[in-house]
Scaffold this motif. Structure first.
Motif, PDB file in Angstrom:
ATOM      1  N   LEU A 154       0.831  -1.200   0.000  1.00 42.03           N
ATOM      2  CA  LEU A 154       0.000   0.000   0.000  1.00 42.03           C
ATOM      3  C   LEU A 154       0.871   1.258   0.000  1.00 42.03           C
ATOM      4  O   LEU A 154       1.888   1.321   0.686  1.00 42.03           O
ATOM      5  N   ARG A 155       0.443   2.256  -0.749  1.00 42.43           N
ATOM      6  CA  ARG A 155       1.121   3.547  -0.690  1.00 42.43           C
ATOM      7  C   ARG A 155       0.804   4.207   0.649  1.00 42.43           C
ATOM      8  O   ARG A 155      -0.203   3.879   1.291  1.00 42.43           O
ATOM      9  N   PRO A 156       1.629   5.150   1.104  1.00 44.93           N
ATOM     10  CA  PRO A 156       1.287   5.892   2.321  1.00 44.93           C
ATOM     11  C   PRO A 156      -0.091   6.549   2.182  1.00 44.93           C
ATOM     12  O   PRO A 156      -0.382   7.175   1.168  1.00 44.93           O
ATOM     13  N   GLY A 157      -0.927   6.373   3.164  1.00 43.00           N
ATOM     14  CA  GLY A 157      -2.292   6.884   3.098  1.00 43.00           C
ATOM     15  C   GLY A 157      -3.247   5.956   2.372  1.00 43.00           C
ATOM     16  O   GLY A 157      -4.440   6.253   2.277  1.00 43.00           O
ATOM     17  N   GLY A 158      -2.740   4.831   1.852  1.00 45.58           N
ATOM     18  CA  GLY A 158      -3.597   3.886   1.145  1.00 45.58           C
ATOM     19  C   GLY A 158      -4.609   3.240   2.075  1.00 45.58           C
ATOM     20  O   GLY A 158      -4.425   3.186   3.299  1.00 45.58           O
ATOM     21  N   HIS A 159      -5.685   2.734   1.490  1.00 48.76           N
ATOM     22  CA  HIS A 159      -6.838   2.255   2.258  1.00 48.76           C
ATOM     23  C   HIS A 159      -6.823   0.736   2.427  1.00 48.76           C
ATOM     24  O   HIS A 159      -6.552  -0.003   1.481  1.00 48.76           O
ATOM     25  N   LEU A 160      -7.134   0.291   3.633  1.00 45.87           N
ATOM     26  CA  LEU A 160      -7.353  -1.123   3.920  1.00 45.87           C
ATOM     27  C   LEU A 160      -8.808  -1.301   4.310  1.00 45.87           C
ATOM     28  O   LEU A 160      -9.297  -0.668   5.248  1.00 45.87           O
ATOM     29  N   MET A 161      -9.513  -2.155   3.559  1.00 50.54           N
ATOM     30  CA  MET A 161     -10.903  -2.491   3.872  1.00 50.54           C
ATOM     31  C   MET A 161     -10.933  -3.959   4.291  1.00 50.54           C
ATOM     32  O   MET A 161     -10.791  -4.849   3.458  1.00 50.54           O
ATOM     33  N   LEU A 162     -11.082  -4.189   5.589  1.00 50.81           N
ATOM     34  CA  LEU A 162     -10.981  -5.537   6.152  1.00 50.81           C
ATOM     35  C   LEU A 162     -12.325  -5.936   6.745  1.00 50.81           C
ATOM     36  O   LEU A 162     -12.974  -5.140   7.434  1.00 50.81           O
ATOM     37  N   SER A 163     -12.743  -7.154   6.478  1.00 59.74           N
ATOM     38  CA  SER A 163     -13.946  -7.677   7.132  1.00 59.74           C
ATOM     39  C   SER A 163     -13.636  -9.035   7.731  1.00 59.74           C
ATOM     40  O   SER A 163     -12.832  -9.805   7.193  1.00 59.74           O
ATOM     41  N   THR A 164     -14.266  -9.328   8.865  1.00 61.09           N
ATOM     42  CA  THR A 164     -14.037 -10.593   9.555  1.00 61.09           C
ATOM     43  C   THR A 164     -15.207 -10.862  10.505  1.00 61.09           C
ATOM     44  O   THR A 164     -15.850  -9.919  10.980  1.00 61.09           O
ATOM     45  N   PRO A 165     -15.507 -12.126  10.787  1.00 59.40           N
ATOM     46  CA  PRO A 165     -16.568 -12.423  11.749  1.00 59.40           C
ATOM     47  C   PRO A 165     -16.233 -11.883  13.139  1.00 59.40           C
ATOM     48  O   PRO A 165     -15.062 -11.783  13.521  1.00 59.40           O
ATOM     49  N   ASN A 166     -17.259 -11.542  13.879  1.00 54.09           N
ATOM     50  CA  ASN A 166     -17.120 -10.971  15.212  1.00 54.09           C
ATOM     51  C   ASN A 166     -17.298 -12.052  16.276  1.00 54.09           C
ATOM     52  O   ASN A 166     -18.381 -12.622  16.416  1.00 54.09           O
ATOM     53  N   LEU A 167     -16.244 -12.321  17.011  1.00 56.89           N
ATOM     54  CA  LEU A 167     -16.323 -13.307  18.089  1.00 56.89           C
ATOM     55  C   LEU A 167     -17.389 -12.919  19.110  1.00 56.89           C
ATOM     56  O   LEU A 167     -18.068 -13.780  19.672  1.00 56.89           O
ATOM     57  N   ALA A 168     -17.546 -11.606  19.336  1.00 59.73           N
ATOM     58  CA  ALA A 168     -18.491 -11.116  20.349  1.00 59.73           C
ATOM     59  C   ALA A 168     -19.828 -10.705  19.746  1.00 59.73           C
ATOM     60  O   ALA A 168     -20.505  -9.821  20.274  1.00 59.73           O
ATOM     61  N   ILE A 254     -20.657  -9.296  11.667  1.00 60.98           N
ATOM     62  CA  ILE A 254     -19.436  -9.108  10.876  1.00 60.98           C
ATOM     63  C   ILE A 254     -18.853  -7.731  11.189  1.00 60.98           C
ATOM     64  O   ILE A 254     -19.584  -6.741  11.256  1.00 60.98           O
ATOM     65  N   LEU A 255     -17.544  -7.672  11.356  1.00 63.06           N
ATOM     66  CA  LEU A 255     -16.842  -6.412  11.573  1.00 63.06           C
ATOM     67  C   LEU A 255     -16.286  -5.908  10.252  1.00 63.06           C
ATOM     68  O   LEU A 255     -15.604  -6.660   9.532  1.00 63.06           O
ATOM     69  N   LEU A 256     -16.597  -4.669   9.906  1.00 62.06           N
ATOM     70  CA  LEU A 256     -16.054  -4.016   8.710  1.00 62.06           C
ATOM     71  C   LEU A 256     -15.138  -2.889   9.174  1.00 62.06           C
ATOM     72  O   LEU A 256     -15.603  -1.921   9.801  1.00 62.06           O
ATOM     73  N   LEU A 257     -13.874  -3.004   8.866  1.00 60.29           N
ATOM     74  CA  LEU A 257     -12.905  -2.012   9.328  1.00 60.29           C
ATOM     75  C   LEU A 257     -12.270  -1.294   8.148  1.00 60.29           C
ATOM     76  O   LEU A 257     -11.792  -1.926   7.204  1.00 60.29           O
ATOM     77  N   HIS A 258     -12.300   0.032   8.198  1.00 57.88           N
ATOM     78  CA  HIS A 258     -11.615   0.870   7.210  1.00 57.88           C
ATOM     79  C   HIS A 258     -10.443   1.528   7.907  1.00 57.88           C
ATOM     80  O   HIS A 258     -10.604   2.219   8.917  1.00 57.88           O
ATOM     81  N   ALA A 259      -9.230   1.305   7.392  1.00 62.20           N
ATOM     82  CA  ALA A 259      -8.028   1.879   7.972  1.00 62.20           C
ATOM     83  C   ALA A 259      -7.156   2.451   6.845  1.00 62.20           C
ATOM     84  O   ALA A 259      -7.330   2.109   5.671  1.00 62.20           O
ATOM     85  N   ARG A 260      -6.226   3.314   7.233  1.00 67.16           N
ATOM     86  CA  ARG A 260      -5.286   3.875   6.275  1.00 67.16           C
ATOM     87  C   ARG A 260      -3.865   3.595   6.726  1.00 67.16           C
ATOM     88  O   ARG A 260      -3.558   3.597   7.926  1.00 67.16           O
ATOM     89  N   ARG A 261      -3.004   3.328   5.753  1.00 61.91           N
ATOM     90  CA  ARG A 261      -1.603   3.102   6.076  1.00 61.91           C
ATOM     91  C   ARG A 261      -0.959   4.401   6.577  1.00 61.91           C
ATOM     92  O   ARG A 261      -1.088   5.444   5.950  1.00 61.91           O
TER      93      ARG A 261
END
Length: 262
Positions: A154-168, A254-261
């Motif tokens: 990922l470039r600096p400031g690039g986007h990560l869109m991660l999804s995963t099941p929620n244990l809780a 489901i957890l949907l997480l948006h993060a940036r590098r």
């Protein structure tokens, strides 16, 4: 996107003292995921929610086409669902399962074999603008190295869109109180034991909302947003409640997480 020209360095052959059991486990997992009967697609509702968040973050392609890698694309269903919302951007599916890639080629213009470990992804440093990482992290033996590799491409400031099941998830809290194994968790690759459901999908890691935030932040990302999505496997009478739970991500299926590098 700029593919690397060097050939990935093969992983060293482990000796009994440096992890042969781990290597054997990975071979077993490879065989498991190459089985065509193992599901490789996530649900449409969460794919659409994820795509909408990413489309808003990237903006229209008229401002310049961006490169989006769907890492662990499976059969390409999630990327194909996102494609209309990401029109004009370059969407590249990446998976190490040859069977999944054969199916993905029918849905995506680009489907490339690549791995997050054992040599890394076939892309240069800082060559991608965004990464879709849908329902993958829960299957990984080494999620730390996976996020390191995603951060590399990922470039600096690039986007990560991660999804995963929620244990809780809301129902898992009730199941645990009743002494029942939580949904999404698995104790065997052969059969389901001690919890509702029949489908074995190979989950190795499960996250709560808090754990996911902390884990991604420690890997060098800034969390922009954490939201929830429903789970298609919830019994029909309970689906309205599951959709309501999305308003409180810590309780959602489901957890949907948006993060940036960073």
């Amino acid at each position: 996107m700029t593919p690397t020209t060097s050939t990935p360095t093969p992983a060293p052959t482990p000796t009994p003292s440096d992890g042969s059991a781990t290597a054997a486990a990975r071979r077993g997992l490879r065989d498991f995921y190459e089985d065509p009967s193992v599901p490789v697609a996530s649900g449409t509702p969460r794919s659409l929610r994820q795509a909408r968040i990413l489309a808003a973050a990237l903006g229209p392609a008229t401002a310049g086409a961006r490169t989006v890698l769907d890492i662990g694309c499976g059969d390409g269903t999630a990327a194909a669902t996102a494609a209309p919302l990401l029109a004009g951007h370059r969407l590249v599916g990446v998976d190490w399962s040859q069977d999944a890639l054969r199916r993905a080629h029918a849905r995506l213009p680009y489907a490339i074999r690549g791995e997050l470990t054992d040599g890394g992804l076939p892309f240069a440093d800082a060559s991608a603008d965004a990464v879709l990482f849908s329902e993958v992290i829960e299957h990984l033996v080494d999620p730390d190295s996976a996020l390191d590799e995603i951060r590399r491409v990922l470039r600096p400031g690039g986007h990560l869109m991660l999804s995963t099941p929620n244990l809780a998830a809301w129902y898992n809290r009730a199941l645990l109180l009743a002494g029942v194994q939580p949904v999404f968790s698995e104790v065997s690759l052969r059969a389901i034991h001690g919890r509702p459901g029949r489908e074995v999908v190979g989950h190795l890691r499960l996250y709560t909302a808090r754990a996911l935030r902390e884990f991604v932040t420690a890997a060098g990302f800034e969390v922009v947003r954490l939201s929830g999505a429903p789970f298609h496997g919830v019994p029909r009478p309970l689906r309205p409640l599951d959709r309501l739970a999305c308003a409180a991500p810590a309780l959602s299926s489901i957890l949907l997480l948006h993060a940036r590098r960073t």
